[in-house]
Design a protein around this motif. Structure first.
Motif, PDB file in Angstrom:
ATOM      1  N   ILE A 148     -44.960 -26.083  -5.284  1.00  0.00           N
ATOM      2  CA  ILE A 148     -43.733 -26.555  -4.665  1.00  0.00           C
ATOM      3  C   ILE A 148     -42.788 -25.363  -4.525  1.00  0.00           C
ATOM      4  N   CYS A 149     -42.101 -25.260  -3.388  1.00  0.00           N
ATOM      5  CA  CYS A 149     -41.126 -24.180  -3.185  1.00  0.00           C
ATOM      6  C   CYS A 149     -39.851 -24.759  -2.585  1.00  0.00           C
ATOM      7  N   GLY A 150     -38.722 -24.426  -3.193  1.00  0.00           N
ATOM      8  CA  GLY A 150     -37.426 -24.850  -2.670  1.00  0.00           C
ATOM      9  C   GLY A 150     -36.539 -23.639  -2.436  1.00  0.00           C
ATOM     10  N   ILE A 151     -36.104 -23.451  -1.202  1.00  0.00           N
ATOM     11  CA  ILE A 151     -35.252 -22.316  -0.835  1.00  0.00           C
ATOM     12  C   ILE A 151     -33.841 -22.828  -0.549  1.00  0.00           C
ATOM     13  N   SER A 152     -32.860 -22.261  -1.240  1.00  0.00           N
ATOM     14  CA  SER A 152     -31.470 -22.730  -1.119  1.00  0.00           C
ATOM     15  C   SER A 152     -31.391 -24.245  -1.221  1.00  0.00           C
ATOM     16  N   PRO A 153     -32.041 -24.845  -2.214  1.00  0.00           N
ATOM     17  CA  PRO A 153     -32.134 -26.313  -2.252  1.00  0.00           C
ATOM     18  C   PRO A 153     -30.811 -26.972  -2.635  1.00  0.00           C
ATOM     19  N   ALA A 154     -30.482 -28.045  -1.936  1.00  0.00           N
ATOM     20  CA  ALA A 154     -29.243 -28.783  -2.195  1.00  0.00           C
ATOM     21  C   ALA A 154     -29.485 -29.800  -3.304  1.00  0.00           C
ATOM     22  N   VAL A 155     -29.757 -29.306  -4.514  1.00  0.00           N
ATOM     23  CA  VAL A 155     -30.146 -30.184  -5.612  1.00  0.00           C
ATOM     24  C   VAL A 155     -28.954 -30.916  -6.220  1.00  0.00           C
ATOM     25  N   ASP A 156     -27.760 -30.370  -6.078  1.00  0.00           N
ATOM     26  CA  ASP A 156     -26.531 -31.038  -6.515  1.00  0.00           C
ATOM     27  C   ASP A 156     -25.720 -31.372  -5.270  1.00  0.00           C
ATOM     28  N   LEU A 157     -25.926 -32.564  -4.741  1.00  0.00           N
ATOM     29  CA  LEU A 157     -25.409 -32.902  -3.417  1.00  0.00           C
ATOM     30  C   LEU A 157     -23.895 -33.018  -3.377  1.00  0.00           C
ATOM     31  N   GLY A 158     -23.295 -33.673  -4.364  1.00  0.00           N
ATOM     32  CA  GLY A 158     -21.851 -33.862  -4.348  1.00  0.00           C
ATOM     33  C   GLY A 158     -21.069 -32.557  -4.381  1.00  0.00           C
ATOM     34  N   PRO A 159     -21.345 -31.689  -5.356  1.00  0.00           N
ATOM     35  CA  PRO A 159     -20.635 -30.404  -5.388  1.00  0.00           C
ATOM     36  C   PRO A 159     -20.867 -29.560  -4.138  1.00  0.00           C
ATOM     37  N   SER A 160     -22.058 -29.650  -3.561  1.00  0.00           N
ATOM     38  CA  SER A 160     -22.331 -28.877  -2.354  1.00  0.00           C
ATOM     39  C   SER A 160     -21.573 -29.428  -1.158  1.00  0.00           C
ATOM     40  N   ALA A 161     -21.480 -30.751  -1.054  1.00  0.00           N
ATOM     41  CA  ALA A 161     -20.692 -31.357   0.031  1.00  0.00           C
ATOM     42  C   ALA A 161     -19.230 -30.973  -0.099  1.00  0.00           C
ATOM     43  N   ASP A 162     -18.725 -30.941  -1.323  1.00  0.00           N
ATOM     44  CA  ASP A 162     -17.326 -30.576  -1.531  1.00  0.00           C
ATOM     45  C   ASP A 162     -17.093 -29.095  -1.237  1.00  0.00           C
ATOM     46  N   ALA A 163     -18.060 -28.244  -1.589  1.00  0.00           N
ATOM     47  CA  ALA A 163     -17.936 -26.822  -1.276  1.00  0.00           C
ATOM     48  C   ALA A 163     -17.946 -26.596   0.231  1.00  0.00           C
ATOM     49  N   LEU A 164     -18.719 -27.416   0.937  1.00  0.00           N
ATOM     50  CA  LEU A 164     -18.774 -27.289   2.386  1.00  0.00           C
ATOM     51  C   LEU A 164     -17.421 -27.589   3.020  1.00  0.00           C
ATOM     52  N   HIS A 165     -16.577 -28.346   2.328  1.00  0.00           N
ATOM     53  CA  HIS A 165     -15.264 -28.715   2.862  1.00  0.00           C
ATOM     54  C   HIS A 165     -14.194 -27.658   2.573  1.00  0.00           C
ATOM     55  N   GLN A 166     -14.549 -26.617   1.851  1.00  0.00           N
ATOM     56  CA  GLN A 166     -13.589 -25.548   1.602  1.00  0.00           C
ATOM     57  C   GLN A 166     -13.244 -24.839   2.905  1.00  0.00           C
ATOM     58  N   ARG A 167     -12.044 -24.320   2.950  1.00  0.00           N
ATOM     59  CA  ARG A 167     -11.549 -23.710   4.185  1.00  0.00           C
ATOM     60  C   ARG A 167     -12.473 -22.602   4.688  1.00  0.00           C
ATOM     61  N   SER A 168     -13.030 -21.825   3.770  1.00  0.00           N
ATOM     62  CA  SER A 168     -13.902 -20.719   4.165  1.00  0.00           C
ATOM     63  C   SER A 168     -15.185 -21.190   4.834  1.00  0.00           C
ATOM     64  N   ASN A 169     -15.514 -22.473   4.664  1.00  0.00           N
ATOM     65  CA  ASN A 169     -16.740 -23.021   5.247  1.00  0.00           C
ATOM     66  C   ASN A 169     -16.473 -23.952   6.424  1.00  0.00           C
ATOM     67  N   LEU A 170     -15.285 -23.871   6.993  1.00  0.00           N
ATOM     68  CA  LEU A 170     -14.922 -24.769   8.091  1.00  0.00           C
ATOM     69  C   LEU A 170     -15.918 -24.707   9.240  1.00  0.00           C
ATOM     70  N   LEU A 171     -16.348 -23.514   9.596  1.00  0.00           N
ATOM     71  CA  LEU A 171     -17.290 -23.357  10.704  1.00  0.00           C
ATOM     72  C   LEU A 171     -18.590 -24.101  10.440  1.00  0.00           C
ATOM     73  N   TYR A 172     -19.110 -23.952   9.214  1.00  0.00           N
ATOM     74  CA  TYR A 172     -20.365 -24.623   8.873  1.00  0.00           C
ATOM     75  C   TYR A 172     -20.187 -26.147   8.873  1.00  0.00           C
ATOM     76  N   GLU A 173     -19.104 -26.622   8.252  1.00  0.00           N
ATOM     77  CA  GLU A 173     -18.929 -28.066   8.158  1.00  0.00           C
ATOM     78  C   GLU A 173     -18.744 -28.695   9.537  1.00  0.00           C
ATOM     79  N   MET A 174     -17.961 -28.064  10.394  1.00  0.00           N
ATOM     80  CA  MET A 174     -17.746 -28.618  11.723  1.00  0.00           C
ATOM     81  C   MET A 174     -19.045 -28.653  12.529  1.00  0.00           C
ATOM     82  N   LYS A 175     -19.866 -27.628  12.358  1.00  0.00           N
ATOM     83  CA  LYS A 175     -21.155 -27.607  13.060  1.00  0.00           C
ATOM     84  C   LYS A 175     -22.034 -28.764  12.598  1.00  0.00           C
ATOM     85  N   PHE A 176     -22.141 -28.952  11.279  1.00  0.00           N
ATOM     86  CA  PHE A 176     -22.951 -30.047  10.746  1.00  0.00           C
ATOM     87  C   PHE A 176     -22.373 -31.399  11.167  1.00  0.00           C
ATOM     88  N   LEU A 177     -21.070 -31.533  11.063  1.00  0.00           N
ATOM     89  CA  LEU A 177     -20.439 -32.812  11.350  1.00  0.00           C
ATOM     90  C   LEU A 177     -20.589 -33.191  12.815  1.00  0.00           C
TER      91      LEU A 177
END
Length: 312
Positions: A148-177
Protein backbone atom coordinates in the motif's frame (compact mmCIF):
# COMPACT_ATOMS: atom_id res chain seq x y z
CA UNK A 1 6.30 23.10 -5.62
CA UNK A 2 2.63 22.11 -5.48
CA UNK A 3 1.82 24.38 -8.43
CA UNK A 4 4.94 23.41 -10.37
CA UNK A 5 4.23 19.72 -9.95
CA UNK A 6 0.75 20.22 -11.36
CA UNK A 7 1.68 22.27 -14.42
CA UNK A 8 5.10 21.07 -15.55
CA UNK A 9 5.00 19.09 -18.77
CA UNK A 10 4.99 15.29 -18.68
CA UNK A 11 5.70 12.66 -21.28
CA UNK A 12 3.09 9.92 -21.54
CA UNK A 13 4.29 6.67 -23.13
CA UNK A 14 1.47 4.45 -21.92
CA UNK A 15 -0.21 2.20 -24.49
CA UNK A 16 -3.89 2.74 -25.18
CA UNK A 17 -5.88 1.57 -22.17
CA UNK A 18 -8.68 -0.93 -21.87
CA UNK A 19 -11.68 0.96 -20.53
CA UNK A 20 -13.44 -1.18 -17.98
CA UNK A 21 -16.44 -0.67 -15.73
CA UNK A 22 -16.44 -2.12 -12.22
CA UNK A 23 -19.62 -2.58 -10.19
CA UNK A 24 -19.02 -1.26 -6.66
CA UNK A 25 -22.59 -1.43 -5.33
CA UNK A 26 -26.03 -1.95 -6.86
CA UNK A 27 -26.64 0.59 -9.64
CA UNK A 28 -23.19 2.16 -9.20
CA UNK A 29 -20.21 1.60 -11.49
CA UNK A 30 -16.81 3.21 -11.72
CA UNK A 31 -14.56 3.52 -14.75
CA UNK A 32 -10.97 2.30 -14.74
CA UNK A 33 -8.33 2.59 -17.43
CA UNK A 34 -6.26 -0.59 -17.53
CA UNK A 35 -2.84 -1.12 -19.06
CA UNK A 36 -1.85 -4.77 -19.28
CA UNK A 37 1.52 -6.38 -19.80
CA UNK A 38 1.60 -9.10 -22.52
CA UNK A 39 0.98 -11.75 -19.84
CA UNK A 40 -0.93 -9.94 -17.13
CA UNK A 41 -0.95 -12.98 -14.85
CA UNK A 42 2.84 -12.82 -14.51
CA UNK A 43 3.01 -9.16 -13.50
CA UNK A 44 2.22 -7.20 -10.37
CA UNK A 45 -0.82 -4.94 -10.81
CA UNK A 46 -0.70 -1.40 -9.41
CA UNK A 47 -4.06 0.31 -8.82
CA UNK A 48 -3.62 4.10 -8.74
CA UNK A 49 -6.26 6.29 -7.09
CA UNK A 50 -6.46 10.07 -7.64
CA UNK A 51 -7.31 12.91 -5.27
CA UNK A 52 -10.22 15.30 -4.76
CA UNK A 53 -11.77 16.35 -8.08
CA UNK A 54 -9.02 14.54 -9.97
CA UNK A 55 -9.43 11.59 -12.30
CA UNK A 56 -7.56 8.76 -13.98
CA UNK A 57 -6.10 11.51 -16.18
CA UNK A 58 -4.52 13.47 -13.32
CA UNK A 59 -0.88 14.20 -14.02
CA UNK A 60 0.48 12.34 -11.00
CA UNK A 61 -1.66 9.32 -11.94
CA UNK A 62 -0.29 9.33 -15.48
CA UNK A 63 3.25 9.82 -14.18
CA UNK A 64 3.02 6.96 -11.71
CA UNK A 65 1.39 4.72 -14.30
CA UNK A 66 4.18 5.36 -16.78
CA UNK A 67 6.86 4.48 -14.25
CA UNK A 68 5.05 1.35 -13.07
CA UNK A 69 4.32 0.12 -16.59
CA UNK A 70 7.93 0.69 -17.65
CA UNK A 71 8.96 -1.39 -14.62
CA UNK A 72 6.88 -4.32 -15.93
CA UNK A 73 3.70 -3.83 -13.92
CA UNK A 74 0.10 -3.85 -15.01
CA UNK A 75 -1.56 -0.54 -14.15
CA UNK A 76 -5.19 0.18 -13.33
CA UNK A 77 -5.99 3.91 -13.21
CA UNK A 78 -9.13 4.11 -11.11
CA UNK A 79 -11.71 6.89 -11.27
CA UNK A 80 -13.66 7.51 -8.11
CA UNK A 81 -17.41 7.73 -8.49
CA UNK A 82 -18.51 10.64 -10.72
CA UNK A 83 -14.93 11.53 -11.65
CA UNK A 84 -13.48 11.61 -15.14
CA UNK A 85 -16.87 12.44 -16.68
CA UNK A 86 -18.67 9.42 -15.18
CA UNK A 87 -21.51 11.14 -13.33
CA UNK A 88 -24.10 9.06 -15.19
CA UNK A 89 -22.71 5.74 -13.91
CA UNK A 90 -24.54 5.97 -10.59
CA UNK A 91 -26.83 8.23 -8.57
CA UNK A 92 -24.56 8.70 -5.55
CA UNK A 93 -21.92 11.30 -4.75
CA UNK A 94 -18.33 10.37 -4.03
CA UNK A 95 -16.50 11.10 -0.79
CA UNK A 96 -13.40 10.28 1.24
CA UNK A 97 -14.97 7.34 3.05
CA UNK A 98 -15.64 5.11 0.04
CA UNK A 99 -12.76 2.72 0.66
CA UNK A 100 -15.19 -0.11 -0.15
CA UNK A 101 -14.98 0.97 -3.81
CA UNK A 102 -11.24 0.29 -3.81
CA UNK A 103 -11.86 -3.07 -2.16
CA UNK A 104 -14.50 -3.90 -4.79
CA UNK A 105 -12.04 -3.26 -7.63
CA UNK A 106 -9.48 -5.47 -5.89
CA UNK A 107 -12.02 -8.28 -5.42
CA UNK A 108 -13.02 -8.14 -9.07
CA UNK A 109 -9.44 -8.26 -10.34
CA UNK A 110 -8.76 -11.24 -8.11
CA UNK A 111 -11.95 -13.18 -8.89
CA UNK A 112 -12.33 -12.40 -12.59
CA UNK A 113 -8.73 -11.90 -13.71
CA UNK A 114 -6.99 -14.19 -11.22
CA UNK A 115 -4.30 -11.59 -10.71
CA UNK A 116 -1.82 -12.94 -8.15
CA UNK A 117 -0.11 -9.75 -6.95
CA UNK A 118 -1.79 -6.37 -6.43
CA UNK A 119 -0.59 -3.11 -4.89
CA UNK A 120 -2.51 0.09 -4.16
CA UNK A 121 -1.26 3.66 -4.50
CA UNK A 122 -3.30 6.75 -3.69
CA UNK A 123 -2.69 10.48 -3.76
CA UNK A 124 -4.26 12.94 -1.31
CA UNK A 125 -7.92 11.86 -0.95
CA UNK A 126 -6.98 8.68 -2.80
CA UNK A 127 -4.21 8.15 -0.25
CA UNK A 128 -6.80 8.29 2.53
CA UNK A 129 -8.92 5.76 0.65
CA UNK A 130 -6.19 3.15 0.17
CA UNK A 131 -4.92 3.52 3.75
CA UNK A 132 -8.47 3.28 5.11
CA UNK A 133 -9.05 0.21 2.96
CA UNK A 134 -5.88 -1.44 4.31
CA UNK A 135 -6.84 -0.57 7.89
CA UNK A 136 -10.32 -2.02 7.44
CA UNK A 137 -8.82 -5.25 6.09
CA UNK A 138 -6.75 -5.37 9.26
CA UNK A 139 -5.18 -8.76 9.91
CA UNK A 140 -7.09 -10.39 7.03
CA UNK A 141 -6.23 -8.55 3.80
CA UNK A 142 -6.61 -10.42 0.51
CA UNK A 143 -3.45 -12.53 0.19
CA UNK A 144 -2.93 -11.17 -3.32
CA UNK A 145 -2.47 -7.61 -2.01
CA UNK A 146 1.22 -7.05 -1.34
CA UNK A 147 1.72 -3.32 -0.68
CA UNK A 148 0.00 0.00 0.00
CA UNK A 149 1.31 3.50 -0.81
CA UNK A 150 -0.18 6.82 0.26
CA UNK A 151 1.27 10.09 -1.06
CA UNK A 152 0.23 13.30 0.72
CA UNK A 153 -2.68 11.33 2.19
CA UNK A 154 -5.57 13.27 3.72
CA UNK A 155 -5.75 10.96 6.74
CA UNK A 156 -6.98 13.71 9.10
CA UNK A 157 -9.83 15.19 7.09
CA UNK A 158 -11.15 17.84 9.48
CA UNK A 159 -7.84 19.58 10.20
CA UNK A 160 -6.94 19.45 6.52
CA UNK A 161 -10.27 20.99 5.47
CA UNK A 162 -9.73 23.76 8.01
CA UNK A 163 -6.16 24.34 6.81
CA UNK A 164 -7.48 24.63 3.27
CA UNK A 165 -9.63 27.55 4.46
CA UNK A 166 -6.62 29.56 5.62
CA UNK A 167 -6.02 32.75 3.70
CA UNK A 168 -2.75 31.45 2.24
CA UNK A 169 -4.68 28.58 0.63
CA UNK A 170 -7.48 30.65 -0.91
CA UNK A 171 -6.44 29.74 -4.45
CA UNK A 172 -6.52 26.01 -3.71
CA UNK A 173 -9.82 26.12 -1.85
CA UNK A 174 -11.58 28.17 -4.51
CA UNK A 175 -10.36 25.80 -7.22
CA UNK A 176 -11.65 22.75 -5.33
CA UNK A 177 -14.90 24.44 -4.38
CA UNK A 178 -15.65 25.62 -7.91
CA UNK A 179 -15.02 22.13 -9.24
CA UNK A 180 -17.08 20.41 -6.54
CA UNK A 181 -20.03 22.71 -7.12
CA UNK A 182 -19.83 22.17 -10.87
CA UNK A 183 -19.78 18.40 -10.35
CA UNK A 184 -22.74 18.60 -7.97
CA UNK A 185 -24.77 20.59 -10.49
CA UNK A 186 -24.19 17.80 -13.01
CA UNK A 187 -25.54 15.24 -10.53
CA UNK A 188 -28.58 17.41 -9.81
CA UNK A 189 -29.31 17.62 -13.54
CA UNK A 190 -29.03 13.84 -13.91
CA UNK A 191 -30.88 12.87 -10.71
CA UNK A 192 -33.08 15.83 -9.70
CA UNK A 193 -35.36 13.77 -7.44
CA UNK A 194 -32.43 12.54 -5.38
CA UNK A 195 -30.92 15.96 -4.79
CA UNK A 196 -33.55 18.53 -3.75
CA UNK A 197 -31.97 21.94 -3.51
CA UNK A 198 -34.42 23.39 -0.99
CA UNK A 199 -32.62 24.68 2.07
CA UNK A 200 -29.19 24.65 0.49
CA UNK A 201 -27.29 27.89 0.89
CA UNK A 202 -24.17 29.14 -0.81
CA UNK A 203 -21.03 27.34 0.32
CA UNK A 204 -17.94 29.43 0.97
CA UNK A 205 -15.55 26.72 2.10
CA UNK A 206 -14.88 23.03 1.68
CA UNK A 207 -16.16 22.46 5.22
CA UNK A 208 -19.45 24.20 4.35
CA UNK A 209 -19.75 22.16 1.14
CA UNK A 210 -19.16 18.94 3.05
CA UNK A 211 -21.64 19.97 5.76
CA UNK A 212 -24.44 21.02 3.40
CA UNK A 213 -23.93 18.61 0.51
CA UNK A 214 -21.50 15.73 1.08
CA UNK A 215 -22.79 14.87 4.54
CA UNK A 216 -26.46 15.57 3.78
CA UNK A 217 -26.60 13.30 0.73
CA UNK A 218 -24.15 10.60 1.87
CA UNK A 219 -25.57 9.50 5.20
CA UNK A 220 -23.56 11.63 7.63
CA UNK A 221 -25.02 13.94 10.25
CA UNK A 222 -22.68 16.81 9.32
CA UNK A 223 -19.15 17.68 8.31
CA UNK A 224 -17.63 16.65 11.64
CA UNK A 225 -19.32 13.24 11.53
CA UNK A 226 -18.16 12.78 7.93
CA UNK A 227 -14.58 13.81 8.65
CA UNK A 228 -14.36 11.46 11.63
CA UNK A 229 -15.93 8.39 10.04
CA UNK A 230 -14.20 8.76 6.67
CA UNK A 231 -10.68 9.39 7.98
CA UNK A 232 -8.03 6.69 7.66
CA UNK A 233 -6.56 8.00 10.93
CA UNK A 234 -9.16 5.88 12.77
CA UNK A 235 -7.80 2.59 11.44
CA UNK A 236 -4.14 3.03 10.43
CA UNK A 237 -2.93 1.24 13.54
CA UNK A 238 -4.67 -1.88 12.19
CA UNK A 239 -2.71 -1.95 8.90
CA UNK A 240 -0.77 -5.21 8.53
CA UNK A 241 0.37 -4.87 4.91
CA UNK A 242 3.72 -3.30 3.96
CA UNK A 243 2.80 0.36 3.62
CA UNK A 244 4.58 3.49 2.45
CA UNK A 245 3.33 6.92 3.54
CA UNK A 246 5.02 10.06 2.20
CA UNK A 247 4.11 13.51 3.51
CA UNK A 248 5.85 16.87 3.09
CA UNK A 249 6.28 19.20 6.03
CA UNK A 250 5.51 22.11 3.67
CA UNK A 251 2.29 20.62 2.30
CA UNK A 252 0.05 23.70 2.11
CA UNK A 253 -3.11 22.07 3.46
CA UNK A 254 -2.75 18.41 4.44
CA UNK A 255 -2.37 18.20 8.21
CA UNK A 256 -1.37 15.13 10.19
CA UNK A 257 -2.27 15.38 13.86
CA UNK A 258 0.30 14.38 16.50
CA UNK A 259 -1.74 11.35 17.55
CA UNK A 260 -2.02 10.20 13.94
CA UNK A 261 1.71 10.68 13.40
CA UNK A 262 2.32 8.60 16.51
CA UNK A 263 0.18 5.79 15.08
CA UNK A 264 2.07 5.92 11.78
CA UNK A 265 5.42 5.79 13.51
CA UNK A 266 4.39 3.04 15.93
CA UNK A 267 3.08 0.63 13.29
CA UNK A 268 6.00 -1.60 12.20
CA UNK A 269 4.29 -2.30 8.87
CA UNK A 270 4.32 1.37 7.87
CA UNK A 271 7.31 3.21 6.42
CA UNK A 272 6.52 6.85 7.17
CA UNK A 273 8.64 9.41 5.34
CA UNK A 274 8.17 13.08 6.14
CA UNK A 275 10.25 15.37 3.94
CA UNK A 276 11.02 19.04 4.57
CA UNK A 277 9.90 19.98 1.07
CA UNK A 278 7.60 18.45 -1.50
CA UNK A 279 4.38 20.44 -1.39
CA UNK A 280 1.19 18.56 -2.08
CA UNK A 281 1.67 15.49 -4.29
CA UNK A 282 4.64 17.14 -6.04
CA UNK A 283 7.99 16.08 -4.52
CA UNK A 284 10.12 17.43 -7.33
CA UNK A 285 13.78 16.39 -7.31
CA UNK A 286 16.68 16.94 -9.73
CA UNK A 287 15.89 14.96 -12.90
CA UNK A 288 18.96 12.74 -12.75
CA UNK A 289 18.11 10.06 -15.28
CA UNK A 290 14.35 10.38 -14.80
CA UNK A 291 11.69 13.10 -14.69
CA UNK A 292 12.37 14.12 -11.11
CA UNK A 293 8.99 13.05 -9.69
CA UNK A 294 10.55 11.52 -6.62
CA UNK A 295 7.42 10.22 -4.84
CA UNK A 296 6.16 8.46 -7.96
CA UNK A 297 9.51 6.71 -8.23
CA UNK A 298 9.34 5.72 -4.56
CA UNK A 299 6.00 4.02 -5.14
CA UNK A 300 7.42 1.83 -7.89
CA UNK A 301 10.56 1.05 -5.88
CA UNK A 302 8.58 0.19 -2.75
CA UNK A 303 6.19 -2.11 -4.60
CA UNK A 304 9.00 -3.77 -6.58
CA UNK A 305 10.76 -4.73 -3.35
CA UNK A 306 7.67 -6.51 -2.06
CA UNK A 307 6.97 -8.99 -4.84
CA UNK A 308 8.90 -12.12 -5.84
CA UNK A 309 12.17 -11.14 -7.54
CA UNK A 310 11.28 -13.01 -10.74
CA UNK A 311 8.29 -10.77 -11.34
CA UNK A 312 7.73 -7.04 -11.74
Amino acid sequence: MTLAGNFLRRVDRLPAPEERLFSVEPDVQILCHCHWQPDRSQATTLIVVHGLEGSSQSRYVIGTANKAFAAGMNVVRMNMRNCGGTEKLGPTLYHSGLSADVAAVVRTLISQDQLPRIALAGFSMGGNLVLKCAGEWGAQPPPQVKAICGISPAVDLGPSADALHQRSNLLYEMKFLWSLERSFRKKVALFPQRYPLAGLGRTRSIREFDDQITARFSGFTGADDYYFRAAAARVIERITLPTLVIHAHDDPFIRILPETRAKLEANPNITFIETSHGGHCAFLAPPNGYDGRWAERQIVNFVSLRVPSSFA
